[in-house]
Motif scaffolding. Structure first.
Motif, PDB file in Angstrom:
ATOM      1  N   SER A  46       0.826  -1.197   0.000  1.00 47.67           N
ATOM      2  CA  SER A  46       0.000   0.000   0.000  1.00 47.67           C
ATOM      3  C   SER A  46       0.864   1.252   0.000  1.00 47.67           C
ATOM      4  N   ASN A  47       0.284   2.338  -0.491  1.00 46.24           N
ATOM      5  CA  ASN A  47       1.002   3.605  -0.548  1.00 46.24           C
ATOM      6  C   ASN A  47      -0.033   4.720  -0.474  1.00 46.24           C
ATOM      7  N   ASN A  48       0.421   5.950  -0.670  1.00 47.64           N
ATOM      8  CA  ASN A  48      -0.503   7.057  -0.458  1.00 47.64           C
ATOM      9  C   ASN A  48      -1.537   7.205  -1.572  1.00 47.64           C
ATOM     10  N   VAL A  49      -1.371   6.478  -2.671  1.00 48.25           N
ATOM     11  CA  VAL A  49      -2.412   6.477  -3.709  1.00 48.25           C
ATOM     12  C   VAL A  49      -3.409   5.364  -3.437  1.00 48.25           C
ATOM     13  N   VAL A 344       5.016  12.092 -10.877  1.00 49.83           N
ATOM     14  CA  VAL A 344       4.562  11.061  -9.948  1.00 49.83           C
ATOM     15  C   VAL A 344       3.218  11.417  -9.318  1.00 49.83           C
ATOM     16  N   TRP A 345       2.906  12.734  -9.256  1.00 46.50           N
ATOM     17  CA  TRP A 345       1.661  13.110  -8.582  1.00 46.50           C
ATOM     18  C   TRP A 345       0.432  12.779  -9.401  1.00 46.50           C
ATOM     19  N   SER A 350       0.568   2.157  -8.147  1.00 46.67           N
ATOM     20  CA  SER A 350       0.974   0.765  -8.334  1.00 46.67           C
ATOM     21  C   SER A 350       0.855   0.045  -7.000  1.00 46.67           C
TER      22      SER A 350
ATOM     23  N   HIS B  37       9.649   7.644  -3.315  1.00 46.13           N
ATOM     24  CA  HIS B  37       8.849   8.708  -3.904  1.00 46.13           C
ATOM     25  C   HIS B  37       8.079   8.177  -5.107  1.00 46.13           C
ATOM     26  N   GLU B  38       8.756   7.337  -5.897  1.00 46.67           N
ATOM     27  CA  GLU B  38       8.103   6.741  -7.064  1.00 46.67           C
ATOM     28  C   GLU B  38       6.939   5.858  -6.635  1.00 46.67           C
ATOM     29  N   ARG B  39       7.136   5.141  -5.540  1.00 50.03           N
ATOM     30  CA  ARG B  39       6.071   4.264  -5.035  1.00 50.03           C
ATOM     31  C   ARG B  39       5.009   5.027  -4.261  1.00 50.03           C
ATOM     32  N   ARG B  40       5.273   6.292  -4.020  1.00 49.16           N
ATOM     33  CA  ARG B  40       4.385   7.176  -3.276  1.00 49.16           C
ATOM     34  C   ARG B  40       4.259   6.745  -1.817  1.00 49.16           C
ATOM     35  N   THR B  41       5.356   6.307  -1.223  1.00 54.30           N
ATOM     36  CA  THR B  41       5.315   6.034   0.213  1.00 54.30           C
ATOM     37  C   THR B  41       6.101   7.076   0.996  1.00 54.30           C
ATOM     38  N   ALA B  42       6.678   8.066   0.316  1.00 61.32           N
ATOM     39  CA  ALA B  42       7.406   9.113   1.031  1.00 61.32           C
ATOM     40  C   ALA B  42       6.413  10.184   1.469  1.00 61.32           C
ATOM     41  N   PRO B  43       6.503  10.620   2.729  1.00 53.68           N
ATOM     42  CA  PRO B  43       5.550  11.623   3.185  1.00 53.68           C
ATOM     43  C   PRO B  43       5.831  13.011   2.626  1.00 53.68           C
ATOM     44  N   PHE B  44       4.789  13.704   2.242  1.00 55.44           N
ATOM     45  CA  PHE B  44       4.879  15.082   1.776  1.00 55.44           C
ATOM     46  C   PHE B  44       3.778  15.879   2.449  1.00 55.44           C
ATOM     47  N   SER B 116      -0.276  11.994   4.172  1.00 45.99           N
ATOM     48  CA  SER B 116       0.730  10.966   3.961  1.00 45.99           C
ATOM     49  C   SER B 116       0.749  10.044   5.167  1.00 45.99           C
ATOM     50  N   PHE B 117       1.018   8.813   4.878  1.00 43.65           N
ATOM     51  CA  PHE B 117       1.143   7.813   5.930  1.00 43.65           C
ATOM     52  C   PHE B 117       2.623   7.615   6.203  1.00 43.65           C
TER      53      PHE B 117
END
Lengths: 412, 228
Positions: A46-49, A344-345, A350, B37-44, B116-117
């Motif tokens: 899981s991720n922020n998307v 990326v935003w 994925s 960041h690509e996986r979108r697990t980095a907090p922003f 962000s988590f």
């Protein structure tokens, strides 16, 4: 009436071996949980998307199966359909085990699972406008009501079991609609936002629950050498047809309303995008087309083997419906601003299927199967049958297998 | 009571991302690797998105700095089961890390992707402020003195700066602004009281054309973008 239920002896080598295997898998799942607790959710996909992953898929799937069990048991205890009595107790017990598994999955999916008790501080620490908090009441209440229901059935009080049965079934309906509302009330996720979601969840729950029960019941009775009535399986198959058609109508209505609204990109992505083969192949193909083709065929819908095949197909198909809703359903990027968001935003989310998450999911199912077979041993759940009682556990193995196949086949 | 809001002048914004960097520095938001960041697990807490319209050569790029919108009708506040997210009296939507159970429902519900988590144990665990809502700060930093994984984080409009400024009697919006507004080299970001008709943000909003993101969600965000 109540005395003709027996417990499994559970002394054979096969039973012990199967229990041990389940125990080992459950232990592996527990270790995965500890890893995820120490390392954080980075070990999940899981991720922020796509914030929710396999534990939530499992949760809504298990809740759905739980409903089917409970409602089938009500056919006997509320509506007095005697032909289902042999499996009615098992169905109630299965419902309890499955709702427990669902709550366990939610607790595991929390970032801080040690704070799960905050979900049950109703009105005091909870924000009661949250569907999660409302569902805390619904799930907790469902668990307690089902336990009371089973207790009353054991006590053999017909009148009381009838009344509790009505309450339990009504509550089960609320539970599933509440679960659908978790998704359906979120305006930000266009593919989820729909007033039909609660009803769709209810229909999916009934479909998958009845299908799993057809599989479990047929295998249990057949493998333990107990009498298996063709008519009972065929009538369950007819029941399944109605549920599948209702589900199909709701799916079509849901997709159509989304396609008509101006915010149709997310739904278009689900129907034609990268992972749409999951929707068309599994959710529609396995979940609707194949079972309907089998069950409407006048030659096939009376044979036990084909009805069970259709049921297995439904069980797998509905699992992928849940999977497709939770994971690809959240993947489509949100339109913060009109235009194409670069980088990326604005890219589609994925979701890597990580080993820890897979082991955890299989571990939860194994743990539930372990509770179930221990229940068969220590509680009087099964109808009596002279020959080969110990083989009953085989059928449970098969039933668990059906879930596991659903899991692993999607893990690729 | 003030109602804090932010006004971002898109005509002045150059997309330099100073705001996002300043936010990371001010709030010690954990840094993620490029893969994360690509996986979108980095907090922003604050991000700058680039939105393109049209095809080359007739293409138009809009650069949108996106902090938390601090919506007046915030979906995250509605869905949080643990009262971990709530709206302060001054309109700032706060995330209380001690109450957060990490269910991620708010991430699902937020239409702006502002949340962000914490997917892993952060290396830099200290906040520049105790991770407490200010009204509880007198109780000390028990029981979560450090940033932990498994909770949701978000922009706070640098409420620690605002609260300190109010305690010290400074003027919020002129002398003291959030870190992103302070860092903006183009002075594109203004901060102030939306209810005060004399504040700089109110003057900007009454003299210029403005828009808010995703108005159709009905969230009434308090971050305004000047467009003309």
């Amino acid at each position: 009436m109540t005395t003709d239920f027996v417990a499994l002896e559970g002394k054979t080598r096969g039973y012990r071996f199967f229990a041990a295997v389940l125990g080992v898998i459950a232990l592996a799942g527990f270790i995965s949980f500890i890893i995820s607790y120490i390392q954080g959710h980075q070990v999940f996909g899981s991720n922020n998307v796509i914030p929710w992953g396999m534990p939530i898929v499992l949760t809504i799937y298990l809740i759905g199966l739980s409903a089917g069990s409970l409602i089938l048991s009500s056919l006997t205890y509320v509506f007095g359909r005697e032909e289902y009595r042999p499996i009615a107790r098992m169905a109630v017990f299965l419902a309890i085990v499955l709702i427990f598994g669902a709550m366990l999955s939610i607790a595991i999916d929390l970032g801080r699972p040690e704070k799960f008790w905050r979900l049950f501080m109703f009105f005091y620490m909870n924000n009661m406008s949250s569907m999660f908090a409302i569902n805390g009441i619904l799930y907790g209440g469902y668990f307690i009501i089902s336990l009371v229901y089973l207790g009353i059935i054991f006590a053999g009080n017909h009148r009381a079991s009838r009344i509790t049965g009505i309450i339990a079934v009504g509550w089960a309906v609320l539970v599933h609609m509440g679960t659908g509302a978790i998704f359906g009330f979120i305006a930000a996720r266009e593919a989820w936002f729909s007033p039909i979601k609660p009803l769709e969840f209810l229909a999916a729950a009934l479909t998958s629950g009845v299908a799993l029960l057809i599989v479990a019941v047929t295998l249990t009775l057949a493998l333990s050498g107990r009498e298996l009535k063709k008519e009972m399986v065929a009538s369950l198959g007819r029941l399944l047809i109605y549920f599948i058609i209702i589900l199909l109508v709701l799916i079509i209505v849901d997709k159509l309303t989304h396609l008509y609204s101006p915010h149709r990109e997310a739904t278009l992505y689900l129907l034609t995008g990268q992972y749409s083969w999951i929707f068309w192949g599994f959710q529609i193909g396995l979940g609707v087309v194949i079972p309907l083709a089998v069950l409407f065929n006048p030659r096939l819908n009376k044979t036990i083997g084909w009805v069970v095949t259709a049921a297995v197909s439904v069980v797998i198909g509905i699992f992928f419906e849940r999977y497709y809703l939770v994971i690809p359903g959240a993947a489509y990027p949100m339109q913060y601003y009109p235009g194409k968001i670069e980088g990326v935003w604005g890219s589609t989310g994925s979701f890597p299927l990580t080993p820890v998450e897979m082991v955890l999911s299989v571990g939860i199912i194994a743990f539930l199967a372990l509770i179930f077979i221990l229940g068969l041993k220590y509680l009087e759940l099964l109808p009596p049958g002279e020959p080969a009682k110990e083989e009953v556990k085989e059928s449970v193995a098969e039933a668990g297998e059906a879930n596991n196949t659903a899991k692993t086949s999607e893990g690729q | 009571m003030a109602r804090w809001g932010m006004v971002i002048d898109l005509d002045k914004c150059t997309g330099c991302q100073s705001c996002a960097v300043a936010c990371k520095a001010e709030n010690n938001v954990p840094h993620g690797s490029p893969e994360e960041h690509e996986r979108r697990t980095a907090p922003f807490w604050h991000k700058v998105i680039a939105v393109s319209n049209g095809e080359y050569p007739a293409v138009r790029i809009d650069l949108i700095p996106m902090p938390c919108m601090h919506c007046d009708d915030a979906p995250c506040v509605t869905v949080c089961p643990a009262k971990a997210t709530y709206r302060r009296e001054d309109g700032i939507v706060i995330q209380d890390f001690r109450r957060c159970i990490g269910c991620k429902y708010c991430i699902v519900a937020c239409p702006y992707g502002a949340r962000s988590f914490n997917y892993k144990e952060p290396e830099e665990k200290e906040y520049h402020r105790p991770d407490l809502p200010p009204e509880r700060a007198d109780r000390g930093i028990w029981p979560f003195p450090h940033r932990v994984h498994g909770v949701v984080e978000k922009c706070t409009f640098c409420f620690h700066r605002i609260d300190q400024a109010i305690r010290e009697g400074k003027k919020v919006g002129e002398e003291v602004v959030p870190a992103c507004a302070e860092a903006c080299p183009a002075h594109a970001i203004s901060f102030g009281d939306l209810d005060d008709s004399d504040s700089n943000v109110s003057r900007l909003l009454s003299s210029r054309q403005w828009m808010r993101l995703r108005e159709e969600m009905g969230t009434s965000p308090k971050v305004f973008y000047l467009t003309g």
